[in-house]
Design an enzyme around this catalytic site. Sequence first.
Site, PDB file in Angstrom:
ATOM      1  N   LYS A 140       0.806  -1.218   0.000  1.00  0.00           N
ATOM      2  CA  LYS A 140       0.000   0.000   0.000  1.00  0.00           C
ATOM      3  C   LYS A 140       0.843   1.275   0.000  1.00  0.00           C
ATOM      4  CE  LYS A 140      -1.200   1.124   3.962  1.00  0.00           C
ATOM      5  NZ  LYS A 140      -1.649   1.796   5.184  1.00  0.00           N
ATOM      6  N   THR A 141       1.793   1.338   0.906  1.00  0.00           N
ATOM      7  CA  THR A 141       2.634   2.535   1.002  1.00  0.00           C
ATOM      8  C   THR A 141       3.395   2.769  -0.288  1.00  0.00           C
ATOM      9  OG1 THR A 141       2.903   2.002   3.325  1.00  0.00           O
ATOM     10  CG2 THR A 141       4.331   3.696   2.432  1.00  0.00           C
TER      11      THR A 141
ATOM     12  N   ASP B  24      -4.563   8.210   3.224  1.00  0.00           N
ATOM     13  CA  ASP B  24      -4.136   6.887   3.659  1.00  0.00           C
ATOM     14  C   ASP B  24      -4.976   6.448   4.862  1.00  0.00           C
ATOM     15  OD1 ASP B  24      -2.665   4.601   3.804  1.00  0.00           O
ATOM     16  OD2 ASP B  24      -0.975   5.507   4.853  1.00  0.00           O
ATOM     17  N   GLU B  25      -5.056   5.164   5.098  1.00  0.00           N
ATOM     18  CA  GLU B  25      -5.798   4.617   6.250  1.00  0.00           C
ATOM     19  C   GLU B  25      -7.213   5.203   6.315  1.00  0.00           C
ATOM     20  OE1 GLU B  25      -4.347   2.285   7.765  1.00  0.00           O
ATOM     21  OE2 GLU B  25      -2.238   2.722   8.211  1.00  0.00           O
TER      22      GLU B  25
ATOM     23  N   GLN C 137      -8.747  -3.475   8.981  1.00  0.00           N
ATOM     24  CA  GLN C 137      -7.777  -2.840   9.869  1.00  0.00           C
ATOM     25  C   GLN C 137      -8.335  -1.580  10.513  1.00  0.00           C
ATOM     26  OE1 GLN C 137      -3.525  -2.998   8.715  1.00  0.00           O
ATOM     27  NE2 GLN C 137      -4.275  -3.712   6.741  1.00  0.00           N
TER      28      GLN C 137
ATOM     29  N   ARG D 283       1.600  -8.052  11.213  1.00  0.00           N
ATOM     30  CA  ARG D 283       2.869  -7.312  11.266  1.00  0.00           C
ATOM     31  C   ARG D 283       4.044  -8.248  11.066  1.00  0.00           C
ATOM     32  NH1 ARG D 283       1.112  -3.500   9.435  1.00  0.00           N
ATOM     33  NH2 ARG D 283      -0.739  -4.797   9.303  1.00  0.00           N
TER      34      ARG D 283
END
Length: 699
Positions: free
Chosen positions: A52-53, A244-245, A275, A644
């Site tokens: 994503k980043t 983002d997010e 998330q 993670r």
Amino acid sequence: MRKIIKDTDKSDREGRDYSAYPYLKGLNPEQLEAVLHTEGPLLILAGAGSGKTRVITLRALHLVKAGLARPSSILGVTFTNKAAGEMKERIARALEVPDKDDRSGLLPDFSTFHSFCLRVLRKHADLLGYGRSFAVFDEDDSGKVISRVIKSLNLDEKIFTASKAKYFIENNKNSFVDHEQSLEKYNNPWEKNFSLIYEEYSKRLKQNDAMDFGDLLFNAVRLFETNADLLEIYSSHYQYVMVDEFQDTNFIQDRLTKLLVGGHKNICVVGDDDQSIYSFRGALVDNILKFEESFPGCRVIKLERNYRSTRTILNAASNLVRENKFRKDKTLKTEKAGGGPVTVYRAESDYSEAYYITREIRRLTRLEGYSNKDIAVLYRVNSISRIIEDRLVKESVKYQVYGGLKFYQRKEIKDIISFLRFAANPKDAVSFERSISCVPIGAGEATVKKIRDIADKNGSDILSAYGSGLLNGIKGLKETVSPVTKPAPGLLNYFGLIMELRRKIDARPTERGSLSALISMIYVNSGYESMLNGGRKTRALNSEADESRIENIEELINASQEFDDIAEFLDQSAIDESSAKGQGGDFGDISKVSLMTLHSAKGLEFPVVFMVGLEEQLFPHARSLFEESSVEEERRLCYVGITRARERLYLTYSRKRKMGKEFRYNHPSRFINEIPDSLKEVIEDDYSYSWDEGSRYYR
DNA sequence: GAGACTCGTGTTTTT
DNA sequence: CACGAGTCTC
């Protein structure tokens, strides 16, 4: 320019190369499509670890490289300053923009919602009736004001607690409900009273010429909604907006986003409903689930290939999150092979759990080729870190705690800065009180009240009252302004110091000396330094607590060297969340194990992850058990934690745990059971740690 | 009225 | 166990 993109798009399907845009190499088809879709609304549903980043930063980079946008017309919004900084850094490297120079205009604008709004408001808050140097109150400051308000309204503080009131106010601000609407909206006495608190609180903030965190967003939206021309300027300046997010945005953030892109609709949001872990902050998953409705014709791209975790870890995560009823069904596919099973460790006590983790960390670093920086220990609540830290210290494992009390929230830091804040904004009574009472100078509550009353009665701020001699009747304040010469604590010296600061703030930067010199001056001349040193001859004699405060202030003086502009420094310190020193977020180059809450781990990854305290009441947290939807949020938090991990995952729990004063005997977390047995390997406490220490701990 | 002192309490999570 | 509010003493 449009044409180039179309050609590129086409050429992909026909298998041609991207020699003009080498950074596009290595993207999978979905990622590539997301990067190349630049015009019109775009929703990217990005599973954990799906790159994503990378997509966001490449998309910004591509807009620039393909000549579609000037860097400064791209706005990227994130939730933490760290994330914003990292993305900016990546693009800076790709565009080869050097570090030190003035980068404004050369790079896309990556900000948090809060810092973006603060910047806008600094320029235009006069349109809303705020002063040029309005203060920004953090949770701590506003909490103080709220407590006062509750007292002054003669409400029972046991029933109408400050924290509940804070929550009420925050929630309303997040939903764009002001105090007047709140009074109208709520009819039962309970909420009516909170509305009254909200009303009085808002008045006091205004008197202080201050905004709290919620106001930053609230007022930015208000500003844009009441000043169409201003909105036009901003929305045409930012031709491309990315958020983002997005699953963690609340009502007002969503509203702000829509305002900004109303004209061109070049909006790209990235998120993952699995998330979503901030509903307690007012986050609405619906913002992402209904994005398509808000922007008809919006392109939706799903990134479902996970490049991070082993198949076992990913299966564990998928099986867990599948238990949630309210979610968009989706499946992450992995490119990696199986990997070893998830280790579940059952400890007899939290002490023993910490022992196991420490021992296992040492084993991994000695025998399995991992280094400390590859390892993270994640927990639900900060209080868990302590017992782990104790053990790590005993076994000389280096670690770093992330999160917890932030640097700029530390008492000593806030104390020192409060002098500057008060000098910059003489209406800021919270900073006045803080600065005048943090060093014992013979002015207590009564004197402070007297000073405030005099100022209030004359309808002026405290500094003007002092300047015009109105305070002269007060003990210790007979003379008029005197320059600060020696660090003798006292009321007169206090005001002398503040006036001196004020002069320096108004002076030209060249004439006032450096900011760090100013802060040193505060530290010395306020008497703070001698208070901390307690008259002792050498620092070695200081108590550990004082010594750490001194170090923090030295760190502050150091950090302030990076700033020329005082206002900028004050803004930074108000909304920068960076924790203790040296924590720029560069996890990579320090050889320490990372300790942090699950919430702060979002967006990060580690080869080895320990998730600690997987027990009912703790995780899922007791406060979530009343509502199914809250348990689901806890489960998503667990999902975030699991995903993670790149290679190895440990889930540990303890039968017995010290919580507060007493011991609790909790059941293992349901989340452990929700992971299929075939993916787990269970290890029981082997009692190999020193019971001596253990029993002393349990005495 | 200011400051030392004690007692009790409370511990979820981006800004 | 550390911090803040509340109490007591100077």
